[in-house]
Design an enzyme around this catalytic site. Structure first.
Site, PDB file in Angstrom:
ATOM      1  N   LYS A 117      15.756   1.128   8.930  1.00  0.00           N
ATOM      2  CA  LYS A 117      15.990  -0.284   9.251  1.00  0.00           C
ATOM      3  C   LYS A 117      17.454  -0.573   8.930  1.00  0.00           C
ATOM      4  O   LYS A 117      17.768  -1.124   7.880  1.00  0.00           O
ATOM      5  CB  LYS A 117      15.071  -1.128   8.361  1.00  0.00           C
ATOM      6  CG  LYS A 117      14.569  -2.403   8.995  1.00  0.00           C
ATOM      7  CD  LYS A 117      13.959  -3.374   8.018  1.00  0.00           C
ATOM      8  CE  LYS A 117      12.700  -2.975   7.320  1.00  0.00           C
ATOM      9  NZ  LYS A 117      12.115  -4.063   6.502  1.00  0.00           N
ATOM     10  N   PHE A 124       9.314  -6.787   8.737  1.00  0.00           N
ATOM     11  CA  PHE A 124       8.546  -6.130   7.684  1.00  0.00           C
ATOM     12  C   PHE A 124       7.366  -5.412   8.319  1.00  0.00           C
ATOM     13  O   PHE A 124       6.512  -6.026   8.948  1.00  0.00           O
ATOM     14  CB  PHE A 124       8.070  -7.122   6.621  1.00  0.00           C
ATOM     15  CG  PHE A 124       7.596  -6.411   5.392  1.00  0.00           C
ATOM     16  CD1 PHE A 124       8.495  -5.930   4.454  1.00  0.00           C
ATOM     17  CD2 PHE A 124       6.243  -6.162   5.196  1.00  0.00           C
ATOM     18  CE1 PHE A 124       8.072  -5.232   3.342  1.00  0.00           C
ATOM     19  CE2 PHE A 124       5.801  -5.460   4.078  1.00  0.00           C
ATOM     20  CZ  PHE A 124       6.721  -4.993   3.153  1.00  0.00           C
ATOM     21  N   VAL A 125       7.338  -4.089   8.156  1.00  0.00           N
ATOM     22  CA  VAL A 125       6.334  -3.282   8.845  1.00  0.00           C
ATOM     23  C   VAL A 125       5.326  -2.673   7.861  1.00  0.00           C
ATOM     24  O   VAL A 125       5.639  -2.463   6.687  1.00  0.00           O
ATOM     25  CB  VAL A 125       6.993  -2.172   9.699  1.00  0.00           C
ATOM     26  CG1 VAL A 125       7.821  -2.785  10.820  1.00  0.00           C
ATOM     27  CG2 VAL A 125       7.866  -1.252   8.840  1.00  0.00           C
ATOM     28  N   ARG A 142      -1.809   0.597   3.928  1.00  0.00           N
ATOM     29  CA  ARG A 142      -1.260   1.957   4.019  1.00  0.00           C
ATOM     30  C   ARG A 142      -2.089   2.825   4.960  1.00  0.00           C
ATOM     31  O   ARG A 142      -1.599   3.794   5.525  1.00  0.00           O
ATOM     32  CB  ARG A 142      -1.231   2.625   2.639  1.00  0.00           C
ATOM     33  CG  ARG A 142      -0.275   1.995   1.642  1.00  0.00           C
ATOM     34  CD  ARG A 142      -0.092   2.929   0.454  1.00  0.00           C
ATOM     35  NE  ARG A 142       0.488   2.282  -0.715  1.00  0.00           N
ATOM     36  CZ  ARG A 142       1.801   2.142  -0.929  1.00  0.00           C
ATOM     37  NH1 ARG A 142       2.661   2.594  -0.054  1.00  0.00           N
ATOM     38  NH2 ARG A 142       2.239   1.555  -2.025  1.00  0.00           N
ATOM     39  N   ASP A 200       3.151  -0.225   2.949  1.00  0.00           N
ATOM     40  CA  ASP A 200       2.258  -1.263   2.425  1.00  0.00           C
ATOM     41  C   ASP A 200       2.915  -2.623   2.341  1.00  0.00           C
ATOM     42  O   ASP A 200       4.140  -2.757   2.417  1.00  0.00           O
ATOM     43  CB  ASP A 200       1.815  -0.883   1.000  1.00  0.00           C
ATOM     44  CG  ASP A 200       2.932  -1.107  -0.020  1.00  0.00           C
ATOM     45  OD1 ASP A 200       4.030  -0.546   0.171  1.00  0.00           O
ATOM     46  OD2 ASP A 200       2.720  -1.867  -0.975  1.00  0.00           O
ATOM     47  N   LYS A 249       4.410   6.173  -2.887  1.00  0.00           N
ATOM     48  CA  LYS A 249       3.235   6.568  -2.156  1.00  0.00           C
ATOM     49  C   LYS A 249       3.400   6.464  -0.640  1.00  0.00           C
ATOM     50  O   LYS A 249       2.627   7.034   0.126  1.00  0.00           O
ATOM     51  CB  LYS A 249       2.051   5.662  -2.578  1.00  0.00           C
ATOM     52  CG  LYS A 249       1.687   5.774  -4.048  1.00  0.00           C
ATOM     53  CD  LYS A 249       0.668   4.660  -4.420  1.00  0.00           C
ATOM     54  CE  LYS A 249       1.425   3.702  -5.262  1.00  0.00           C
ATOM     55  NZ  LYS A 249       0.802   2.680  -5.987  1.00  0.00           N
ATOM     56  N   ASP A 298      15.639   0.725   3.926  1.00  0.00           N
ATOM     57  CA  ASP A 298      16.003  -0.651   4.262  1.00  0.00           C
ATOM     58  C   ASP A 298      17.391  -0.927   3.673  1.00  0.00           C
ATOM     59  O   ASP A 298      18.394  -0.657   4.322  1.00  0.00           O
ATOM     60  CB  ASP A 298      14.926  -1.593   3.709  1.00  0.00           C
ATOM     61  CG  ASP A 298      15.183  -3.051   4.048  1.00  0.00           C
ATOM     62  OD1 ASP A 298      16.017  -3.319   4.934  1.00  0.00           O
ATOM     63  OD2 ASP A 298      14.550  -3.933   3.430  1.00  0.00           O
ATOM     64  N   GLU A 355      11.344  10.343   2.778  1.00  0.00           N
ATOM     65  CA  GLU A 355      11.208   8.910   2.498  1.00  0.00           C
ATOM     66  C   GLU A 355      10.442   8.240   3.637  1.00  0.00           C
ATOM     67  O   GLU A 355      10.465   8.707   4.782  1.00  0.00           O
ATOM     68  CB  GLU A 355      12.625   8.331   2.324  1.00  0.00           C
ATOM     69  CG  GLU A 355      12.737   6.836   2.151  1.00  0.00           C
ATOM     70  CD  GLU A 355      12.113   6.267   0.889  1.00  0.00           C
ATOM     71  OE1 GLU A 355      10.898   6.468   0.706  1.00  0.00           O
ATOM     72  OE2 GLU A 355      12.815   5.592   0.122  1.00  0.00           O
ATOM     73  N   ASP A 356       9.748   7.135   3.319  1.00  0.00           N
ATOM     74  CA  ASP A 356       9.009   6.428   4.368  1.00  0.00           C
ATOM     75  C   ASP A 356       9.919   5.528   5.198  1.00  0.00           C
ATOM     76  O   ASP A 356       9.865   5.529   6.417  1.00  0.00           O
ATOM     77  CB  ASP A 356       7.828   5.631   3.773  1.00  0.00           C
ATOM     78  CG  ASP A 356       8.236   4.693   2.641  1.00  0.00           C
ATOM     79  OD1 ASP A 356       9.429   4.655   2.265  1.00  0.00           O
ATOM     80  OD2 ASP A 356       7.347   3.995   2.117  1.00  0.00           O
TER      81      ASP A 356
HETATM   82  P1  IMP Z   1      15.242   0.005   0.118  1.00  0.00           P
HETATM   83  O1  IMP Z   1      15.452   0.374  -1.321  1.00  0.00           O
HETATM   84  O2  IMP Z   1      15.589  -1.437   0.403  1.00  0.00           O
HETATM   85  O3  IMP Z   1      15.901   0.936   1.099  1.00  0.00           O
HETATM   86  O4  IMP Z   1      13.696   0.020   0.371  1.00  0.00           O
HETATM   87  C1  IMP Z   1      12.974   1.148   0.383  1.00  0.00           C
HETATM   88  C2  IMP Z   1      11.573   0.902  -0.041  1.00  0.00           C
HETATM   89  O5  IMP Z   1      11.172  -0.466   0.147  1.00  0.00           O
HETATM   90  C3  IMP Z   1      10.667   1.734   0.825  1.00  0.00           C
HETATM   91  O6  IMP Z   1      10.439   2.976   0.250  1.00  0.00           O
HETATM   92  C4  IMP Z   1       9.448   0.874   0.928  1.00  0.00           C
HETATM   93  O7  IMP Z   1       8.587   1.137  -0.150  1.00  0.00           O
HETATM   94  C5  IMP Z   1       9.957  -0.551   0.813  1.00  0.00           C
HETATM   95  N1  IMP Z   1      10.158  -1.185   2.137  1.00  0.00           N
HETATM   96  C6  IMP Z   1      11.311  -1.541   2.721  1.00  0.00           C
HETATM   97  N2  IMP Z   1      11.103  -2.104   3.924  1.00  0.00           N
HETATM   98  C7  IMP Z   1       9.764  -2.100   4.100  1.00  0.00           C
HETATM   99  C8  IMP Z   1       8.915  -2.548   5.179  1.00  0.00           C
HETATM  100  O8  IMP Z   1       9.328  -3.063   6.223  1.00  0.00           O
HETATM  101  N3  IMP Z   1       7.579  -2.362   4.980  1.00  0.00           N
HETATM  102  C9  IMP Z   1       7.049  -1.792   3.855  1.00  0.00           C
HETATM  103  N4  IMP Z   1       7.808  -1.360   2.850  1.00  0.00           N
HETATM  104  C10 IMP Z   1       9.162  -1.522   2.969  1.00  0.00           C
END
Ligand code: IMP
Length: 185
Positions: free
Chosen positions: A134, A155-156, A168, A162, A46, A106, A102-103
């Protein structure tokens, strides 16, 4: 309780105006790159909802849109690494020019899972646009083709992002106060 949501924000990183300006720029750049090809925007819900809503309106070309849902197991502020599909695409992507929206990237594990999944469906091409990047958290060698903003290791929340399904709807991107998720130090 007016203002309660905002009280949990440590610092605002990007204002609504800064976000609008950058997303408009991104949309124009992507539209120019896809001239003559019709992109199919696969949006990861979402968190990407505000981003895709603004981005697609900044792309003055013919395009189509679909949604995919993924969740990583476990709660908290770090990815567990185990990802599963919660909502599949409506339409086939075979032979299409897919742009994954993608939002935030990380660790990159969510995106790696989605890309693996989509590439099995024989798209003509796959590119990735992420609103936030990130890089400090990266566990895999994975990069987006287009990045809105690069952020430090924090953490944002806001503009779709969210914590425990909250925040959100914040119109800006901010750093969540540590004591909200970690308890008082
Ligand atoms: P990844 O799999 O670690 O790259 O994380 C991706 C997903 O984790 C994103 O689509 C977000 O839903 C969540 N996420 C990672 N970092 C943050 C953050 O700083 N704030 C909110 N959601 C995050």
């Amino acid at each position: 309780m007016a203002g309660a949501m905002h009280d949990d924000v440590e610092e605002i990183l990007f204002t609504p105006e800064q976000i609008q300006a950058r997303v408009a720029e991104l949309g124009q750049q992507i539209a120019a790159d896809y001239a003559g090809r019709e992109p199919h925007l696969v949006t990861i819900v979402k968190g990407s909802i505000p981003f895709i809503a603004d981005l697609m309106r900044a792309m003055d070309i013919t395009l189509s849109l679909d949604l995919i849902g993924v969740a990583s197991y476990g709660a908290g502020t770090t990815s567990s690494g185990e990802v599963r599909l919660t909502k599949d695409l409506d339409d086939s992507i075979e032979g299409r020019h897919v742009l994954v929206v993608e939002d935030i990237i990380d660790t990159g594990l969510t995106l790696a899972y989605v890309l693996r999944n989509l590439r099995q469906r024989a798209p003509a091409s796959v590119r990735v646009v992420t609103f936030l990047d990130k890089p400090s958290g990266r566990g895999t060698a994975i990069e987006a083709d287009y990045v809105g903003f690069t952020i430090p290791d924090a953490f944002v929340i806001g503009y779709g992002l969210d914590w425990n399904q909250r925040y959100r709807n914040l119109p800006y991107v901010g750093i969540l106060k540590r004591d909200v998720y970690a308890g008082p130090l």
